[in-house]
Enzyme design. Sequence first.
Site, PDB file in Angstrom:
ATOM      1  N   LYS A 129       0.861  -1.182   0.000  1.00 33.47           N
ATOM      2  CA  LYS A 129       0.000   0.000   0.000  1.00 33.47           C
ATOM      3  C   LYS A 129       0.897   1.233   0.000  1.00 33.47           C
ATOM      4  O   LYS A 129       2.047   1.164   0.437  1.00 33.47           O
ATOM      5  CB  LYS A 129      -0.887   0.006   1.255  1.00 33.47           C
ATOM      6  CG  LYS A 129      -1.909  -1.108   1.267  1.00 33.47           C
ATOM      7  CD  LYS A 129      -3.234  -0.601   1.811  1.00 33.47           C
ATOM      8  CE  LYS A 129      -4.257  -1.716   1.853  1.00 33.47           C
ATOM      9  NZ  LYS A 129      -4.716  -1.981   3.205  1.00 33.47           N
ATOM     10  N   HIS A 132       1.640   7.076   2.353  1.00 36.82           N
ATOM     11  CA  HIS A 132       1.101   8.400   2.009  1.00 36.82           C
ATOM     12  C   HIS A 132       1.249   9.358   3.185  1.00 36.82           C
ATOM     13  O   HIS A 132       1.788   8.979   4.225  1.00 36.82           O
ATOM     14  CB  HIS A 132      -0.359   8.277   1.574  1.00 36.82           C
ATOM     15  CG  HIS A 132      -1.248   7.660   2.600  1.00 36.82           C
ATOM     16  ND1 HIS A 132      -1.717   8.358   3.689  1.00 36.82           N
ATOM     17  CD2 HIS A 132      -1.715   6.398   2.710  1.00 36.82           C
ATOM     18  CE1 HIS A 132      -2.457   7.534   4.417  1.00 36.82           C
ATOM     19  NE2 HIS A 132      -2.470   6.349   3.844  1.00 36.82           N
ATOM     20  N   HIS A 135       0.536   8.423   6.814  1.00 35.24           N
ATOM     21  CA  HIS A 135       1.537   7.655   7.566  1.00 35.24           C
ATOM     22  C   HIS A 135       2.689   8.516   8.054  1.00 35.24           C
ATOM     23  O   HIS A 135       3.483   8.088   8.885  1.00 35.24           O
ATOM     24  CB  HIS A 135       2.090   6.511   6.718  1.00 35.24           C
ATOM     25  CG  HIS A 135       1.265   5.280   6.806  1.00 35.24           C
ATOM     26  ND1 HIS A 135       0.520   4.819   5.762  1.00 35.24           N
ATOM     27  CD2 HIS A 135       1.030   4.429   7.833  1.00 35.24           C
ATOM     28  CE1 HIS A 135      -0.124   3.725   6.140  1.00 35.24           C
ATOM     29  NE2 HIS A 135       0.155   3.477   7.387  1.00 35.24           N
TER      30      HIS A 135
HETATM   31  N1  ARG Z   1      -0.501  -1.199   9.887  1.00 30.66           N
HETATM   32  C1  ARG Z   1      -1.488  -0.470  10.642  1.00 30.66           C
HETATM   33  C2  ARG Z   1      -2.056   0.683   9.798  1.00 30.66           C
HETATM   34  O1  ARG Z   1      -1.400   1.167   8.927  1.00 30.66           O
HETATM   35  C3  ARG Z   1      -0.955   0.108  11.916  1.00 30.66           C
HETATM   36  C4  ARG Z   1      -0.392  -0.879  12.888  1.00 30.66           C
HETATM   37  C5  ARG Z   1      -0.240  -0.313  14.254  1.00 30.66           C
HETATM   38  N2  ARG Z   1       0.370  -1.206  15.173  1.00 30.66           N
HETATM   39  C6  ARG Z   1      -0.236  -2.268  15.737  1.00 30.66           C
HETATM   40  N3  ARG Z   1       0.456  -3.010  16.554  1.00 30.66           N
HETATM   41  N4  ARG Z   1      -1.466  -2.582  15.472  1.00 30.66           N
HETATM   42  O2  ARG Z   1      -3.159   1.103  10.057  1.00 30.66           O
END
Ligand code: ARG
Length: 569
Positions: A129, A132, A135
Amino acid sequence: MIQNIFAEALLAAIPDLPEDQIRAGIEIPKEKTMGDFAFPCFRLAKAFRKAPAMIAPEIAEKLKDNPLFEKVEAVGPYVNVFIDKEHWAQSVIRDFMEADQYGSGTEGIREDGTRKNIVLDYSSINVAKPFHIGHLRTTVIGNSIKKLHEFLGYNTISVNHLGDWGTQFGKMAVAYQKWGDPETVDARGVRGLMDLYVRFHEEAKKDPSLDDEARAAFTRMENNDEEILSLWQRFVDISLKEVSRVYDLLDVQFDSYNGESFYRDKMDAPIALLREKGLLKESEGAQVVDLSEFNMPPCLVLKSDGSSIYATRDIAAAIYRKNTYDFAKCLYVTATEQILHFSQVFKVIELMGYDWYADLVHIPYGYVSLEEGKLSTREGNVIFLEDLLNEAIAKTRDIMNEKNPDLENLEEVAQQVGVGAVVFHDLFNNRIKDVTFSWDNVLNFDGETGPYVQYTFARCSSVLRKAGKLEKKVPDASKLTDEYAQEIIKLIEDFPNRVREAAKKYEPYIITRYTVAVATAYNKFYHENSILNAEDAETRFARLYLTKMVAYILKTGLSLIGVKAPERM
Ligand code: ARG
């Protein structure tokens, strides 16, 4: 801290009042003309059996002869004091000189010298993904919170909890096998993977059997099928290669990239424990933890087909981190939309009987939008962070070419200023607040921006360069009693407090705004006073020393929010 002087004097004047009440009672008047500190006497009325307005003059009388106060006044029920300016400057200079790294701390160090561990889960991008500008926030907020804690002596472990597992990778694998062209994907990177993903959804509308294929593919992944895992590994590698360019620009590093896939074989034990504790309930074929007692929807742990989900992996991850790092705190930086998710996960951990559930902290933040409208992954108007940063650098390069074309390392400075401007802007507000990104606000050299603070640091550096090596001696504080120097002195005194407040509240903006305040105060001082051509040698030295302190504060403050401080720009 200068406030102590007032507290101690009050303690001597009103010995019957407990010290903590005195300290808690001290206020900073809104109007500077009222004094540096004030003490309201309302609470004393009972003990003194007098009206507060009668008590204030009595206390003021007792403080009056203290040489550390320039003036003591009773105004209504308040005792107001003005601290002796020279003394104030002297005390700040002494603290600055005595410290190894002024403002830093040992809060994170135990008595036996070992450091407390803080695990920070931030950035945590999703494979295949786009990275962007949404993030960007988790990345820069997490990075700053990490630096703040390191400054206070903690040992930090930064974890990029990659979104690299789940049914979507089954879809990607099917799409890649059917329509993927390795060369195109290599050339287009994450964009190429996104194309395939979009294509999958279009085709699946016409041919729903593709969804079954995708599910089967994910099951193969879960069963360690090498062929399909090697495809998946390609997707991960492509994404990591691309984001690492952004991390390099931002100068952000991670100690671990253990993401969701890392926990695929670490969920059995927690699930068994949940079962053993009678926490799992069946609901429409799925296994959930009922949280209705806590006013939350159930936490889904296993889907009806037996597969795990995001929350299951977070439960396993928290336990793994506790076992591996024995953290004092484990912090998670994500957008506000995950508030419920983390409340559920933390509650489940608590119900499992882990007493450290209280050390898990979710740090949410608001959305970033571009001036034109919301960012979205699904629609076509995604702004890749790398493009945005490169544009910031290009725009800065243009400005620098105009302002200072002879600058030696113009390219390096353009990068530090361009990227710094974006980061600074992102960290300028309270994290929950939504941010609107606009180039005018980001790159304005005169506004409350990164370039403005960096420019002020470069100004300090230039003054110090011209001054040559400073003598090793204590500056004469009586030369720093003018209102402009005093303003800076007070801000410098406050630095350690702001660092602690920012770390405690997980709010980098406290530092960001503070650097603007210091820069503004210094620029006023600079315009009002001659530094290099001061009236006498002692004044010159004192002003140079003040400049040296400001340079340190600005550079350190910027580094705590992950922004570089070039010496020339
Ligand atoms: N990958 C997830 C996102 O972009 C965030 C992960 C955050 N960390 C976790 N341990 N859930 O929304």
